[in-house]
Design a protein around this motif. Structure first.
Motif, PDB file in Angstrom:
ATOM      1  N   MET A 127      49.707  80.924  56.488  1.00 47.00           N
ATOM      2  CA  MET A 127      48.949  82.365  55.759  1.00 47.00           C
ATOM      3  C   MET A 127      48.178  81.516  54.671  1.00 47.00           C
ATOM      4  N   GLU A 128      47.097  82.014  54.419  1.00 47.47           N
ATOM      5  CA  GLU A 128      46.250  81.889  53.075  1.00 47.47           C
ATOM      6  C   GLU A 128      46.981  82.526  52.046  1.00 47.47           C
ATOM      7  N   SER A 129      47.088  81.489  51.027  1.00 49.86           N
ATOM      8  CA  SER A 129      47.569  82.146  49.523  1.00 49.86           C
ATOM      9  C   SER A 129      46.535  82.593  48.776  1.00 49.86           C
ATOM     10  N   ASN A 130      46.968  83.465  47.847  1.00 50.63           N
ATOM     11  CA  ASN A 130      45.996  83.842  47.072  1.00 50.63           C
ATOM     12  C   ASN A 130      46.127  83.480  45.401  1.00 50.63           C
ATOM     13  N   ILE A 131      46.787  82.551  45.380  1.00 56.08           N
ATOM     14  CA  ILE A 131      46.703  81.625  44.135  1.00 56.08           C
ATOM     15  C   ILE A 131      46.050  80.552  44.071  1.00 56.08           C
ATOM     16  N   LEU A 132      45.263  80.676  43.005  1.00 54.42           N
ATOM     17  CA  LEU A 132      44.125  79.658  42.849  1.00 54.42           C
ATOM     18  C   LEU A 132      44.768  78.405  42.249  1.00 54.42           C
ATOM     19  N   ARG A 133      44.573  77.239  42.913  1.00 55.82           N
ATOM     20  CA  ARG A 133      45.146  75.872  42.428  1.00 55.82           C
ATOM     21  C   ARG A 133      44.095  75.141  41.752  1.00 55.82           C
ATOM     22  N   GLU A 163      31.183  58.702  40.916  1.00 49.98           N
ATOM     23  CA  GLU A 163      31.691  57.656  41.342  1.00 49.98           C
ATOM     24  C   GLU A 163      32.502  58.045  42.813  1.00 49.98           C
ATOM     25  N   SER A 164      33.189  59.270  42.760  1.00 45.34           N
ATOM     26  CA  SER A 164      33.747  59.311  43.991  1.00 45.34           C
ATOM     27  C   SER A 164      32.975  59.761  45.169  1.00 45.34           C
ATOM     28  N   GLY A 165      31.706  60.151  44.966  1.00 48.45           N
ATOM     29  CA  GLY A 165      30.917  60.683  46.024  1.00 48.45           C
ATOM     30  C   GLY A 165      31.359  61.835  46.733  1.00 48.45           C
ATOM     31  N   LYS A 166      32.451  62.551  46.316  1.00 45.80           N
ATOM     32  CA  LYS A 166      32.713  63.880  47.126  1.00 45.80           C
ATOM     33  C   LYS A 166      31.892  65.013  47.037  1.00 45.80           C
ATOM     34  N   LYS A 167      31.894  65.695  47.800  1.00 51.81           N
ATOM     35  CA  LYS A 167      30.937  67.178  47.738  1.00 51.81           C
ATOM     36  C   LYS A 167      31.636  68.273  47.195  1.00 51.81           C
ATOM     37  N   LEU A 168      31.422  68.576  45.919  1.00 54.69           N
ATOM     38  CA  LEU A 168      32.023  69.634  45.113  1.00 54.69           C
ATOM     39  C   LEU A 168      30.781  70.530  44.579  1.00 54.69           C
ATOM     40  N   ASP A 169      31.400  71.676  44.208  1.00 57.28           N
ATOM     41  CA  ASP A 169      30.591  72.404  43.240  1.00 57.28           C
ATOM     42  C   ASP A 169      30.843  72.244  41.714  1.00 57.28           C
ATOM     43  N   ILE A 170      29.756  71.729  41.099  1.00 53.90           N
ATOM     44  CA  ILE A 170      30.067  71.704  39.580  1.00 53.90           C
ATOM     45  C   ILE A 170      29.825  73.276  39.050  1.00 53.90           C
ATOM     46  N   VAL A 171      30.645  73.591  38.516  1.00 52.96           N
ATOM     47  CA  VAL A 171      30.649  75.247  37.985  1.00 52.96           C
ATOM     48  C   VAL A 171      30.486  75.316  36.567  1.00 52.96           C
ATOM     49  N   GLU A 172      30.893  74.450  35.983  1.00 50.11           N
ATOM     50  CA  GLU A 172      30.700  74.642  34.476  1.00 50.11           C
ATOM     51  C   GLU A 172      30.873  73.487  33.669  1.00 50.11           C
ATOM     52  N   LYS A 173      30.138  73.107  32.778  1.00 45.68           N
ATOM     53  CA  LYS A 173      30.276  72.026  31.808  1.00 45.68           C
ATOM     54  C   LYS A 173      31.266  72.678  30.582  1.00 45.68           C
ATOM     55  N   ASN A 210      36.077  73.777  45.172  1.00 49.73           N
ATOM     56  CA  ASN A 210      35.852  73.498  46.471  1.00 49.73           C
ATOM     57  C   ASN A 210      34.644  74.186  46.944  1.00 49.73           C
ATOM     58  N   LYS A 211      33.858  73.584  48.018  1.00 52.16           N
ATOM     59  CA  LYS A 211      32.865  74.361  48.259  1.00 52.16           C
ATOM     60  C   LYS A 211      33.002  75.614  49.208  1.00 52.16           C
ATOM     61  N   ASN A 212      34.168  75.808  49.850  1.00 48.82           N
ATOM     62  CA  ASN A 212      34.546  76.840  50.788  1.00 48.82           C
ATOM     63  C   ASN A 212      35.587  77.956  50.084  1.00 48.82           C
ATOM     64  N   GLU A 256      38.624  85.855  47.254  1.00 50.74           N
ATOM     65  CA  GLU A 256      39.738  86.149  46.618  1.00 50.74           C
ATOM     66  C   GLU A 256      39.668  85.220  45.506  1.00 50.74           C
ATOM     67  N   LYS A 257      39.435  83.770  46.143  1.00 46.51           N
ATOM     68  CA  LYS A 257      39.771  82.615  45.089  1.00 46.51           C
ATOM     69  C   LYS A 257      38.588  82.702  44.169  1.00 46.51           C
ATOM     70  N   LYS A 258      37.433  83.030  44.647  1.00 47.16           N
ATOM     71  CA  LYS A 258      36.073  83.292  43.811  1.00 47.16           C
ATOM     72  C   LYS A 258      36.311  84.086  42.824  1.00 47.16           C
ATOM     73  N   GLU A 259      36.966  85.423  43.410  1.00 46.64           N
ATOM     74  CA  GLU A 259      37.120  86.270  42.325  1.00 46.64           C
ATOM     75  C   GLU A 259      38.033  85.855  41.039  1.00 46.64           C
ATOM     76  N   LEU A 260      39.017  85.138  41.406  1.00 46.72           N
ATOM     77  CA  LEU A 260      39.917  84.488  40.436  1.00 46.72           C
ATOM     78  C   LEU A 260      39.386  83.542  39.601  1.00 46.72           C
ATOM     79  N   LEU A 261      38.348  82.663  40.078  1.00 45.32           N
ATOM     80  CA  LEU A 261      37.701  81.606  39.350  1.00 45.32           C
ATOM     81  C   LEU A 261      36.669  82.477  38.549  1.00 45.32           C
TER      82      LEU A 261
END
Ligand code: PRT
Ligand code: ZN
Length: 287
Positions: free
Chosen positions: A1-7, A78-88, A188-190, A194-199
């Motif tokens: 089950m998808e949890s609705n706590i943002l980690r 340096e990590s080269g990972k694909k992430l959304d940079i949301v805020e400085k 995370n890009k996906n 519910e998690k977007k709302e918490l963010l």
């Protein structure tokens, strides 16, 4: 089950750890019983904190082990990972620079052709050298990069610089800034809706806190004839509040003023006739 706590993944120990917790605290998110546990739930918000090494944060967030993270831009690139940079986030500021022994000559990065450069950030450095068409040998060193020129392991280094005192005490000089970095909030890009709302809720709060930090509340008294000039100097959030003083012909002006140019403004305000100027910190601004 998808949890609705943002980690949220944050640095367990190091330069970003305290500031990350301070930001949450200022946003009214309570983390009690904080005792370096790996995972801990906030008391009054659907958020849990995951304490890890900063180098692991991009991967954890990309893979969805954590939903969001606080980490330096240098580590992300340096990590080269694909992430959304949301805020400085305005802390952990530093730059990534090339440095060479202080008595070496340097005209341009082209001088590094054929040279050995030591760094903990080979990916960022190689990309930069490629852009500049410089053919240097990049050596990965996991720490204490600044000592490598002295032991003839390298001709130059590429490392994080803040005050510059580490370079100086190792007889090095900074010759080229490659990248400016600060702590950012990544996601995370996906994320689920519910998690977007918490963010969004967290961002709403941290923006209010950061905006307040960059502003001051100012109160002053002025003769009424000086008011047009003074209110012109003080735009405020909407426009300044002007109230009459008990003393005839005088008013009190209240407004918000940017931290950046507030010393300049205060001089000009005094010259325009302002007296009894008070400057107070602001806790939060909801514009
Ligand atoms: O254990 P973990 O892996 O989590 O931590 P870490 O040791 O990898 O990182 P840490 O805590 O040292 O730094 C975390 C982040 O803070 C970095 O990734 C940067 O985004 C940011 N930051 C800001 C800095 C500095 N300022 C900084 N000055 N990171 C490192 N330094 C080091 C730099 O490497 C050099 O050795 O400080 C020295 C230079 O400082 P000055 O002031 O002498 O120029
Ligand atoms: Zn690290």
């Amino acid at each position: 089950m998808e949890s609705n706590i943002l980690r949220l993944a944050i640095q367990k120990k190091g330069r970003l750890a305290d500031k990350s917790l301070e930001l949450l605290n200022a946003a009214g998110i309570r983390i009690d019983n904080y005792s370096q546990q790996l995972l801990i739930k906030a008391q009054n918000f659907d958020l849990e904190l995951l304490f890890i090494r900063d180098d692991d944060i991009p991967e954890y967030v990309q893979d969805g082990v954590a939903d969001i993270g606080i980490v330096g831009e240098n580590v992300i690139y340096e990590s080269g990972k694909k992430l959304d940079i949301v805020e400085k986030l305005g802390f952990g500021k530093c730059r990534m620079s090339l440095a060479i022994p202080k008595f070496s000559t340097f005209n341009s990065v082209k001088d590094l052709d054929g040279k050995n450069i030591a760094t903990t950030y080979p990916k960022i450095l190689k990309k930069y050298l490629l852009e500049k068409s410089v053919n240097a040998n990049v050596h990965y060193i996991s720490g204490s990069v600044e000592i490598t020129p002295n032991i003839n392991l390298a001709d130059a280094i590429f490392d994080i610089v803040s005050t510059g005192s580490t370079l100086k005490s190792n007889g090095l000089k900074e010759v080229e800034t490659v990248l400016e970095s600060e702590a950012v909030l990544v996601a995370n890009k996906n994320l689920s809706d519910e998690k977007k709302e918490l963010l969004e809720q967290i961002l709403f709060r941290t923006r209010a806190v950061n905006k307040a930090k960059n502003n001051k509340y100012i109160l002053l008294n002025a003769p009424n004839e000086a008011l047009p000039k003074i209110t012109d100097l003080l735009p405020g959030v909407k426009s300044p509040t002007v109230m009459p003083l008990a003393m005839d012909g005088w008013s009190s002006v209240h407004t918000v003023i940017g931290e950046d140019d507030f010393w300049n403004k205060i001089e000009t305000l005094k010259n325009a006739g302002a007296e009894g100027i008070l400057v107070l910190p602001i806790e939060k601004i909801i514009a």
